[in-house]
Enzyme design. Sequence first.
Site, PDB file in Angstrom:
ATOM      1  N   CYS A  48       0.846  -1.188   0.000  1.00 57.18           N
ATOM      2  CA  CYS A  48       0.000   0.000   0.000  1.00 57.18           C
ATOM      3  C   CYS A  48       0.886   1.243   0.000  1.00 57.18           C
ATOM      4  O   CYS A  48       1.792   1.352   0.831  1.00 57.18           O
ATOM      5  CB  CYS A  48      -0.884  -0.026   1.250  1.00 57.18           C
ATOM      6  SG  CYS A  48      -1.876   1.460   1.451  1.00 57.18           S
ATOM      7  N   CYS A  51       0.223   3.182   3.641  1.00 52.14           N
ATOM      8  CA  CYS A  51       0.643   2.684   4.957  1.00 52.14           C
ATOM      9  C   CYS A  51       1.702   1.596   4.880  1.00 52.14           C
ATOM     10  O   CYS A  51       2.215   1.167   5.907  1.00 52.14           O
ATOM     11  CB  CYS A  51      -0.563   2.171   5.735  1.00 52.14           C
ATOM     12  SG  CYS A  51      -1.206   0.607   5.098  1.00 52.14           S
ATOM     13  N   CYS A  97      -7.536  -0.949   1.201  1.00 53.08           N
ATOM     14  CA  CYS A  97      -6.529  -1.476   2.126  1.00 53.08           C
ATOM     15  C   CYS A  97      -7.171  -1.658   3.497  1.00 53.08           C
ATOM     16  O   CYS A  97      -7.793  -0.737   4.016  1.00 53.08           O
ATOM     17  CB  CYS A  97      -5.366  -0.488   2.226  1.00 53.08           C
ATOM     18  SG  CYS A  97      -4.173  -0.898   3.512  1.00 53.08           S
ATOM     19  N   CYS A 100      -5.496   0.879   6.265  1.00 53.84           N
ATOM     20  CA  CYS A 100      -5.652   2.343   6.287  1.00 53.84           C
ATOM     21  C   CYS A 100      -6.836   2.826   5.449  1.00 53.84           C
ATOM     22  O   CYS A 100      -7.017   4.034   5.297  1.00 53.84           O
ATOM     23  CB  CYS A 100      -4.371   3.024   5.825  1.00 53.84           C
ATOM     24  SG  CYS A 100      -4.107   2.927   4.046  1.00 53.84           S
ATOM     25  N   CYS A 120      -8.496  -5.235 -10.200  1.00 56.07           N
ATOM     26  CA  CYS A 120      -8.082  -4.171 -11.114  1.00 56.07           C
ATOM     27  C   CYS A 120      -7.659  -2.987 -10.253  1.00 56.07           C
ATOM     28  O   CYS A 120      -8.502  -2.317  -9.663  1.00 56.07           O
ATOM     29  CB  CYS A 120      -9.266  -3.839 -12.018  1.00 56.07           C
ATOM     30  SG  CYS A 120      -8.915  -2.621 -13.258  1.00 56.07           S
TER      31      CYS A 120
END
Length: 132
Positions: A48, A51, A97, A100, A120
Amino acid sequence: MSDKEHGNNEHWQHKLTPEQFSICRMKGTEPPFTGKYADCKKDGIYHCICCGAPLFDSATKYDSGSGWPSFWDVLSEDSVTQHVDTSHAMRRVEVTCKSCDAHLGHVFEDGPQPTGLRYCINSASLDLKERS
Ligand SMILES: [Zn+2]
């Protein structure tokens, strides 16, 4: 907008580029075939951008022809959260995510086996750490 959200956005606005911010925190979408990972075939783990949580393994990345990085599986069920998204007069499943709440992209049911899924994902939401 609540104070909490406002504070969060200010935090992310400092940490992210304007493009990353509009995609990850405002649920934007990068234009197809423009993202830096669209054609990436490097070996590693995609984290990510917000984070640093590990999200996808390059071993599950494939060329879907969509213009966005596409994966047929997540690294772990604990990596992402899925939400039904009915914006833009479509029923899609949004992927965020789990750590976060960053917007990552959408998951569709037209991917390759063994999962039949196509995650995607916006390049701007990802940070590839290559395996050494
Ligand atoms: Zn995150």
